[in-house]
Design an enzyme around this catalytic site. Structure first.
Site, PDB file in Angstrom:
ATOM      1  N   SER A 177      -4.955 -25.402  27.800  1.00 19.48           N
ATOM      2  CA  SER A 177      -4.674 -24.005  27.473  1.00 19.48           C
ATOM      3  C   SER A 177      -5.655 -23.695  26.342  1.00 19.48           C
ATOM      4  O   SER A 177      -6.399 -24.586  25.921  1.00 19.48           O
ATOM      5  CB  SER A 177      -3.214 -23.824  27.047  1.00 19.48           C
ATOM      6  OG  SER A 177      -2.823 -24.861  26.197  1.00 19.48           O
ATOM      7  N   ARG A 224      -1.113 -16.748  39.605  1.00 13.87           N
ATOM      8  CA  ARG A 224      -1.620 -15.510  40.183  1.00 13.87           C
ATOM      9  C   ARG A 224      -2.854 -15.851  41.024  1.00 13.87           C
ATOM     10  O   ARG A 224      -3.643 -16.734  40.648  1.00 13.87           O
ATOM     11  CB  ARG A 224      -2.048 -14.522  39.081  1.00 13.87           C
ATOM     12  CG  ARG A 224      -0.897 -13.841  38.386  1.00 13.87           C
ATOM     13  CD  ARG A 224      -0.244 -12.801  39.305  1.00 13.87           C
ATOM     14  NE  ARG A 224       0.758 -12.007  38.621  1.00 13.87           N
ATOM     15  CZ  ARG A 224       2.077 -12.231  38.675  1.00 13.87           C
ATOM     16  NH1 ARG A 224       2.552 -13.242  39.371  1.00 13.87           N
ATOM     17  NH2 ARG A 224       2.913 -11.416  38.055  1.00 13.87           N
ATOM     18  N   GLU A 235      -3.070 -10.586  48.091  1.00 18.96           N
ATOM     19  CA  GLU A 235      -1.805 -10.701  48.808  1.00 18.96           C
ATOM     20  C   GLU A 235      -1.198  -9.323  49.071  1.00 18.96           C
ATOM     21  O   GLU A 235      -1.408  -8.415  48.264  1.00 18.96           O
ATOM     22  CB  GLU A 235      -0.830 -11.608  48.032  1.00 18.96           C
ATOM     23  CG  GLU A 235      -0.506 -11.149  46.634  1.00 18.96           C
ATOM     24  CD  GLU A 235       0.302 -12.208  45.865  1.00 18.96           C
ATOM     25  OE1 GLU A 235      -0.128 -13.361  45.789  1.00 18.96           O
ATOM     26  OE2 GLU A 235       1.371 -11.825  45.368  1.00 18.96           O
ATOM     27  N   HIS A 282       4.306 -15.910  48.189  1.00 17.25           N
ATOM     28  CA  HIS A 282       4.674 -15.579  46.802  1.00 17.25           C
ATOM     29  C   HIS A 282       6.202 -15.595  46.611  1.00 17.25           C
ATOM     30  O   HIS A 282       6.811 -14.572  46.297  1.00 17.25           O
ATOM     31  CB  HIS A 282       4.088 -14.219  46.378  1.00 17.25           C
ATOM     32  CG  HIS A 282       4.005 -14.090  44.877  1.00 17.25           C
ATOM     33  ND1 HIS A 282       3.118 -13.241  44.256  1.00 17.25           N
ATOM     34  CD2 HIS A 282       4.696 -14.686  43.881  1.00 17.25           C
ATOM     35  CE1 HIS A 282       3.274 -13.331  42.934  1.00 17.25           C
ATOM     36  NE2 HIS A 282       4.246 -14.203  42.701  1.00 17.25           N
TER      37      HIS A 282
HETATM   38  O1  A2R Z   1      -3.986 -20.347  26.025  1.00 15.48           O
HETATM   39  P1  A2R Z   1      -2.693 -20.445  25.251  1.00 15.48           P
HETATM   40  O2  A2R Z   1      -2.760 -21.497  24.196  1.00 15.48           O
HETATM   41  O3  A2R Z   1      -2.212 -19.091  24.800  1.00 15.48           O
HETATM   42  O4  A2R Z   1      -1.611 -20.980  26.335  1.00 15.48           O
HETATM   43  C1  A2R Z   1      -1.151 -20.208  27.409  1.00 15.48           C
HETATM   44  C2  A2R Z   1      -1.956 -20.385  28.692  1.00 15.48           C
HETATM   45  N1  A2R Z   1      -3.098 -19.451  28.802  1.00 15.48           N
HETATM   46  C3  A2R Z   1      -4.364 -19.841  29.045  1.00 15.48           C
HETATM   47  N2  A2R Z   1      -4.903 -21.053  29.231  1.00 15.48           N
HETATM   48  C4  A2R Z   1      -6.239 -21.128  29.426  1.00 15.48           C
HETATM   49  N3  A2R Z   1      -7.056 -20.040  29.444  1.00 15.48           N
HETATM   50  C5  A2R Z   1      -6.561 -18.813  29.258  1.00 15.48           C
HETATM   51  N4  A2R Z   1      -7.364 -17.737  29.274  1.00 15.48           N
HETATM   52  C6  A2R Z   1      -5.146 -18.665  29.033  1.00 15.48           C
HETATM   53  N5  A2R Z   1      -4.324 -17.619  28.818  1.00 15.48           N
HETATM   54  C7  A2R Z   1      -3.082 -18.122  28.679  1.00 15.48           C
HETATM   55  O5  A2R Z   1      -1.021 -20.132  29.758  1.00 15.48           O
HETATM   56  C8  A2R Z   1       0.211 -20.766  27.840  1.00 15.48           C
HETATM   57  O6  A2R Z   1       0.221 -22.150  27.690  1.00 15.48           O
HETATM   58  C9  A2R Z   1       0.297 -20.447  29.315  1.00 15.48           C
HETATM   59  C10 A2R Z   1       1.224 -19.280  29.644  1.00 15.48           C
HETATM   60  O7  A2R Z   1       2.500 -19.572  29.232  1.00 15.48           O
HETATM   61  P2  A2R Z   1       3.608 -18.445  29.005  1.00 15.48           P
HETATM   62  O8  A2R Z   1       3.034 -17.279  28.320  1.00 15.48           O
HETATM   63  O9  A2R Z   1       4.812 -19.139  28.420  1.00 15.48           O
HETATM   64  O10 A2R Z   1       3.915 -17.931  30.470  1.00 15.48           O
HETATM   65  P3  A2R Z   1       5.013 -18.447  31.537  1.00 15.48           P
HETATM   66  O11 A2R Z   1       6.313 -17.822  31.263  1.00 15.48           O
HETATM   67  O12 A2R Z   1       4.946 -19.923  31.635  1.00 15.48           O
HETATM   68  O13 A2R Z   1       4.435 -17.771  32.867  1.00 15.48           O
HETATM   69  C11 A2R Z   1       3.099 -18.022  33.305  1.00 15.48           C
HETATM   70  C12 A2R Z   1       2.731 -17.199  34.522  1.00 15.48           C
HETATM   71  C13 A2R Z   1       3.161 -15.743  34.533  1.00 15.48           C
HETATM   72  O14 A2R Z   1       2.357 -14.931  33.732  1.00 15.48           O
HETATM   73  C14 A2R Z   1       3.062 -15.375  35.993  1.00 15.48           C
HETATM   74  O15 A2R Z   1       1.758 -14.989  36.308  1.00 15.48           O
HETATM   75  C15 A2R Z   1       3.375 -16.682  36.682  1.00 15.48           C
HETATM   76  O16 A2R Z   1       3.352 -17.688  35.661  1.00 15.48           O
HETATM   77  O17 A2R Z   1       4.638 -16.612  37.267  1.00 15.48           O
END
Ligand code: A2R
Length: 315
Positions: free
Chosen positions: A172, A229, A258, A276
Site C-alpha cells: 500500500s 474495482r 462491467e 460483481h
Molecule cells: O495506500 P494506503 O497506505 O492509504 O493504503 C490503502 C490502499 N491504497 C493504495 N495502495 C496502493 N496504491 C494506491 N494508490 C492506494 N490507494 C489506497 O488500499 C489501504 O490499505 C487500502 C484500502 O483500504 P480501505 O480504505 O480500508 O478500504 P476497504 O474498506 O478495505 O475497501 C477497499 C475497496 C473499496 O474501495 C471497494 O472498491 C472494494 O474494496 O470493495
C-alpha cells in the site's frame, strides 16, 4: 419534508424506513433526466445512491442545495468526494459491514482457480468423468499471498490466508505496522508471491496499478484475483498475459466496463468470472442497506453522518 433523490434501486426494508422522513424521488436510468433535474433539482437536499452509479455530474450540477449523499457500498470512486467536500456536502459510505463477505469471495475465487472447481463441475456434470479422471490441480495451502491494499477488507483477507497456513505480503502507499511483509512497489510484491489479490479502492490513483510489468513479475505459476474495482487492473494486459502464459490464471469479480466482460476472458478455462457479487449476500446487503439509511437518519437528526468518506470527515 426534506426531498431526497434516489439513484438506482433500494430494498423494501430501506424504503419502509425512509417512509415519512423524506419525500423520495426515484431517478431511473430511463427517466428524461435533464427535464426532471431542471424542474426538481433545486429542491433536492439529499441523494441516496450506490457505488456503481455514484453521483453523475448532471445530478451534482443540478442540485445547488444538496447537503448529504449516502452511498450504498464501500467504494465511492463514482462520487467526486473532494468536490462535494468543497461544497460542504457530507458524503457517507458503508465500510466494515462487508469486510468478511468480500474476503470470503476472495477465498472462493482463489479456491475456484487453484483447484479448478468450475471446470471440475463441468467435468462431472457432462459425463466426461466416465472417459477419464479430472487432472490434478494446485493446493491453496502454504502459499505466499500478496495483498494489494491492506485496509479493512485486506486485513480480513490476510486472516483467511493465515488459516490456510499462507505467508502474507502486501503493498500500500504506507507500511501498516503489522507483522506481514511490506513491499514498496506493486511489482516487488508480485515478484514475491504466488497469488496477488487487488483490494485497493478504485479511482485515478489506483488505475492500472496491475499492469503488464506487474503481471510479468507475478510469473507463469502466479494467480491474480481482483475483488476491488475493474479499473485497478489493465484488462488488455491481463488478457495478453493469460493468453501468453505469462501468469497461470485469474479470478475476477470486477471488470473495466462491467457488466460487459471481454469475450477473450469468457473463452478461457483458467479464468473464473463473477458478476460483481463480492458483498452480495442477503445478510451483508441488509447490513449495508441499514447503514446507508442510518447515515441519512442521523443527518436528519443532528446534521452528521455515521460513516463519512475520509474526504468529508472534518465537515
Ligand atoms: O495506500 P494506503 O497506505 O492509504 O493504503 C490503502 C490502499 N491504497 C493504495 N495502495 C496502493 N496504491 C494506491 N494508490 C492506494 N490507494 C489506497 O488500499 C489501504 O490499505 C487500502 C484500502 O483500504 P480501505 O480504505 O480500508 O478500504 P476497504 O474498506 O478495505 O475497501 C477497499 C475497496 C473499496 O474501495 C471497494 O472498491 C472494494 O474494496 O470493495
Amino acid at each position: 419534508m426534506i426531498e431526497l433523490l434516489q439513484i438506482g434501486n433500494i430494498t423494501d426494508r430501506m424504503a419502509d424506513t425512509l417512509e415519512g422522513r423524506f419525500t423520495r424521488h426515484v431517478l431511473f436510468e430511463q427517466t428524461d433526466r435533464a427535464a426532471w433535474l431542471a424542474e426538481h433539482g433545486a429542491r433536492i437536499e439529499a441523494v441516496l445512491t450506490n457505488g456503481h452509479y455514484g453521483v453523475p455530474e448532471d445530478v451534482a450540477d443540478a442540485t445547488p442545495n444538496l447537503k448529504v449523499v449516502s452511498s450504498y457500498g464501500v467504494g465511492y470512486d463514482a462520487i467526486d468526494a473532494p468536490a462535494f467536500a468543497a461544497r460542504g456536502i457530507k458524503v457517507s459510505h458503508t465500510p466494515d459491514v462487508l469486510n468478511d463477505e468480500v474476503a470470503d469471495t476472495f477465498v472462493a475465487l482463489w479456491l475456484a482457480v487453484s483447484r479448478g472447481i468450475v471446470s471440475a463441475d463441468r467435468h462431472a456434470r457432462s459425463g466426461d468423468w466416465e472417459n477419464g479422471e479430472f487432472p490434478l490441480t494446485r493446493s491453496i495451502q502454504k502459499r505466499r499471498v500478496g495483498i494489494l491494499g491492506l485496509g479493512r477488507i485486506g486485513e480480513e483477507i490476510a486472516n483467511r490466508v493465515t488459516c490456510f497456513r499462507g505467508d502474507v505480503h502486501y503493498h500500500s502507499r504506507n507500511p501498516k505496522g503489522v507483522a506481514y511483509t511490506y513491499h514498496d512497489r506493486a511489482e516487488k510484491l508480485a515478484a514475491a508471491v504466488d497469488v496477488l489479490v487487488c483490494i485497493t479502492p478504485g479511482g485515478p490513483s489506483t488505475r492500472h496499478l496491475v499492469n503488464a510489468e506487474v503481471l510479468r513479475a507475478l510469473g507463469p505459476e502466479g494467480i491474480l484475483i481482483n475483488v476491488s474495482r475493474g479499473s485497478v487492473v489493465d484488462e488488455a494486459a491481463l488478457v495478453e498475459a493469460l493468453k501468453a502464459g505469462t501468469i497461470a490464471g485469474a479470478g475476477l469479480d470486477v471488470f473495466q466496463a462491467e457488466p460487459k466482460i471481454p469475450a477473450a476472458l469468457k473463452a478461457m478455462d483458467n479464468v473464473v468470472l463473477l458478476p460483481h457479487v463480492g458483498s452480495a449476500t442477503v445478510e451483508t446487503r441488509q447490513a449495508m442497506g441499514d447503514l446507508t439509511v442510518r447515515n441519512l437518519l442521523q443527518w436528519l437528526e443532528d446534521g452528521r453522518v455515521v460513516t463519512p468518506v475520509p474526504e468529508c470527515r472534518d465537515l
